[in-house]
Design an enzyme around this catalytic site. Structure first.
Site, PDB file in Angstrom:
ATOM      1  N   GLU A  64      -3.093 143.055   9.225  1.00 59.78           N
ATOM      2  CA  GLU A  64      -2.823 143.857   8.028  1.00 59.78           C
ATOM      3  C   GLU A  64      -4.104 144.379   7.392  1.00 59.78           C
ATOM      4  OE1 GLU A  64       1.246 142.213   6.136  1.00 59.78           O
ATOM      5  OE2 GLU A  64      -0.328 140.695   6.324  1.00 59.78           O
TER       6      GLU A  64
ATOM      7  N   GLU B  98       5.365 136.933  11.467  1.00 54.23           N
ATOM      8  CA  GLU B  98       6.013 136.252  10.338  1.00 54.23           C
ATOM      9  C   GLU B  98       7.471 135.890  10.588  1.00 54.23           C
ATOM     10  OE1 GLU B  98       2.422 138.312   8.769  1.00 54.23           O
ATOM     11  OE2 GLU B  98       4.059 138.863  10.132  1.00 54.23           O
TER      12      GLU B  98
END
Length: 268
Positions: A122, A142
């Site tokens: 990210e 995730e």
């Protein structure tokens, strides 16, 4: 008398899991992840990284920022335990912290090798350039934790590669190689692992040759018009172009072109 210490000073007193290297001769600052072997990013580190980007953005001696890591892996992601312990308010700021490279007015390069997972991916997506190698693996894992990316990963990725490929990566916690990332337009450059540092050095030198004012203007314009209708984007581009026409750098660039010499820009 008790000395009052500003919260920003306390925040950066002891960098957690990284260090900053400044090469004044190169007008370059490196943010170096240094928690081997996997360079896991702590919750405190996220706050500190934001503050460091803001400080480097304010430093006129810094022209280009590089984010890199010690060892074989850029980062395997965040500190899982930290998510459980953090308050909801703190967790709500995760995306703002990790977006610091995008808000920074200066060019930011992510040097990615090995694992580039979770927040490591990210943060890289928030940078302007991502250099990958044959060892690089990108992932947003995730879903394996019963969660979704929380620091802008799925949103930025969807802008780059579309909803179909983003679902394929996010919903399957799928790992993609540096080569595939380059073919999809996620990585901006693909090099042999042994050439990663030299490729970064080369890109830094290339960026330093341009007008810092034009670089800042281009980055802000592109960021601001990413979601704008074409007509609005063209209008804003025209205004930015018009402002640069009165700059010393533009005058120097034109004169250097006609005089067949290398331009020397000063950022004004």
């Amino acid at each position: 008398m008790t000395k009052i210490v500003h919260p920003a000073q306390r925040l950066l007193a002891e960098p957690d899991g990284f260090r900053v290297e400044f090469k004044e001769a190169d007008s370059r600052a490196d943010i170096v992840f240094d928690r081997p072997p996997f360079n896991i990013v702590s919750m405190l580190q996220r706050d500190q990284l934001r503050a460091v980007f803001e400080a480097l953005d304010d430093d006129p001696k810094v022209r280009v920022i590089v984010v890199r890591a010690v060892g074989e892996h850029f980062s395997s992601g965040g500190d899982i335990k930290g998510f459980i312990e953090a308050s909801p308010e703190h967790v709500s700021k995760l995306a703002w912290n990790i977006a610091a490279p995008a808000r920074c007015s200066k060019p930011v390069i992510a040097e990615n090798r090995g694992y580039c997972f979770g927040v490591g991916f990210e943060l890289s997506l928030a940078c302007d350039f991502r250099i990958a190698t044959e060892t690089t693996l990108y992932a947003l894992p995730e879903q394996k934790l019963g969660q979704i990316p929380g620091s802008g990963g799925s949103a930025r990725l969807q802008k780059m590669v579309g909803i179909g490929r983003t679902k394929d990566i996010v919903m399957r916690s799928r790992r993609i190689t540096g080569e595939q990332a380059y073919n999809w337009g996620i990585a901006t450059e693909l090099v042999a692992d042994a050439e990663l540092e030299s490729a970064t050095d080369s890109l830094v030198r290339e960026l330093l040759a341009f007008s810092p004012l034009a670089q800042r203007t281009a980055k802000k314009l592109l960021n601001d018009t990413e979601d704008a209708p074409l007509s609005i984007a063209i209008e804003l581009e025209g205004h930015s172009y018009s402002r640069l026409r009165s700059s010393n750098d533009f005058r120097e660039g034109v004169e250097a072109f006609h005089e067949k010499r290398k331009a020397v820009f000063n950022g004004s």
